[in-house]
Design an enzyme around this catalytic site. Structure first.
Site, PDB file in Angstrom:
ATOM      1  N   GLU A  42       0.611  -1.269  -0.066  1.00 56.02           N
ATOM      2  CA  GLU A  42       0.086   0.092   0.174  1.00 56.02           C
ATOM      3  C   GLU A  42       0.813   1.195  -0.089  1.00 56.02           C
ATOM      4  O   GLU A  42       1.714   1.341   0.732  1.00 56.02           O
ATOM      5  CB  GLU A  42      -0.911   0.090   1.076  1.00 56.02           C
ATOM      6  N   LYS A 113      -9.107   3.111  -2.250  1.00 55.12           N
ATOM      7  CA  LYS A 113      -9.637   2.477  -1.200  1.00 55.12           C
ATOM      8  C   LYS A 113     -10.911   3.121  -0.229  1.00 55.12           C
ATOM      9  O   LYS A 113     -11.106   4.149  -0.249  1.00 55.12           O
ATOM     10  CB  LYS A 113      -8.618   2.639  -0.028  1.00 55.12           C
ATOM     11  N   CYS A 146      -5.744  -2.999   1.991  1.00 56.99           N
ATOM     12  CA  CYS A 146      -5.619  -3.077   3.464  1.00 56.99           C
ATOM     13  C   CYS A 146      -7.067  -3.244   4.278  1.00 56.99           C
ATOM     14  O   CYS A 146      -7.593  -4.172   4.460  1.00 56.99           O
ATOM     15  CB  CYS A 146      -4.701  -1.767   3.987  1.00 56.99           C
TER      16      CYS A 146
END
Length: 298
Positions: A42, A113, A146
């Protein structure tokens, strides 16, 4: 068979040029090692622990940045598919914690995200689009970033969209855990793989960034939920897998992990709930709580 290589790296905060070299070299090494799929951490292009939105903006890039042309050139030598995180400057001028899927033709998809953790909410905007599933030369790849992984709705959605492999660039801050136990994030990934009968590849990072230690929890997980490759050092975790196995959803002649679902009973999942009677935190509340200690997960 497809070879997955997760390159666990130590990007430097706000060093776009240095992280470009680091990421390109990691892709080249993985391709030379026979990788069909290369996964990077990430925010590998920028680092994670930003002091301010302005600092993040100084290293934010768009999908047309020349860095991705270099990723594509390195991927073409495989041919391979590369998935890695970057600090994205959107056309709207806002910042996003994003992941790019790149092959020899260039950027195939960008995912922003959706679920932002802790101080990310002070820097980034949450993505508004569903995660992509793309057909590649090795199979169907889905992408999360994540903290997204901790929402079972996300991994189930990708499974329903036909993903064979869920690729997850991560930055997992180090947590205390009982001896011999795996990081909790890896346990969540194992459960997601098993309940959806998909492969999962999580690529974490190493190093210390502004005092924050990282888990170095990179893991490649098979469709039965077992970790088949990991590493605790900088460098690769490698696994050779048959992604076609993810299309066999039966546990027995009478059970199918997707076919046995009862969607008519799950309507509560679409209702937004806080999980308690307390009002949600304001930005100032979050800032105050963050000063008490490091984030749990990214």
């Amino acid at each position: 068979m497809a070879r997955i290589i997760c390159q666990q790296l130590a990007p430097q905060i706000a060093d776009l040029a240095g992280n470009r070299r680091l990421s390109v070299e990691a892709i080249r090494a993985a391709v030379q090692g026979g990788a069909d799929v290369v996964v990077l951490p990430e925010l590998v292009t920028s680092g994670y622990v930003f002091e301010s939105r302005e600092e993040a903006a100084s290293v934010a890039i768009t999908p047309s940045h020349r860095l991705f042309a270099e990723w594509a050139l390195a991927a073409a030598r495989g041919p391979s598919v590369v998935v890695g995180g970057f600090c994205e400057r959107g056309a709207d001028g806002l910042l996003y914690n994003s992941a790019a899927m790149v092959d020899g033709s260039g950027v195939r998809a960008v995912y922003r995200k959706t679920h932002l953790w802790a101080r990310e909410k002070l820097v980034f905007e949450p993505g508004a689009g569903a995660p992509p599933v793309l057909d590649t030369q090795v199979g169907r790849l889905g992408v999360l970033v994540c903290y997204d992984l901790e929402f079972p709705e996300m991994t189930r959605t990708l499974a329903l969209m036909g993903a064979d492999l869920i690729v997850v660039p991560t930055n997992w801050p180090l947590l205390e855990r009982p001896p011999a136990e795996r990081p909790p994030e890896v346990i969540i990934a194992m459960a997601a793989a098993r309940t959806n009968r998909v492969f999962v590849a999580c690529c974490d990072r190493v190093g210390v960034e502004r005092g924050q230690e990282w888990t170095a929890g990179t893991a490649i997980i098979d469709q039965s939920g077992w970790v088949i490759s990991t590493t605790c050092e900088a460098g690769p975790a490698t696994a050779d897998v048959d992604l076609a196995l993810a299309r066999r959803k039966g546990w027995s002649d009478l059970n199918d992990v997707l076919g046995d679902r009862r969607p008519e009973l799950y309507s509560a999942l679409s209702a937004k709930q806080t999980g308690s009677a307390q009002p949600p935190l304001t930005v100032s509340d979050r800032t105050a709580s963050l000063s008490e200690g490091p984030a749990r997960t990214g």
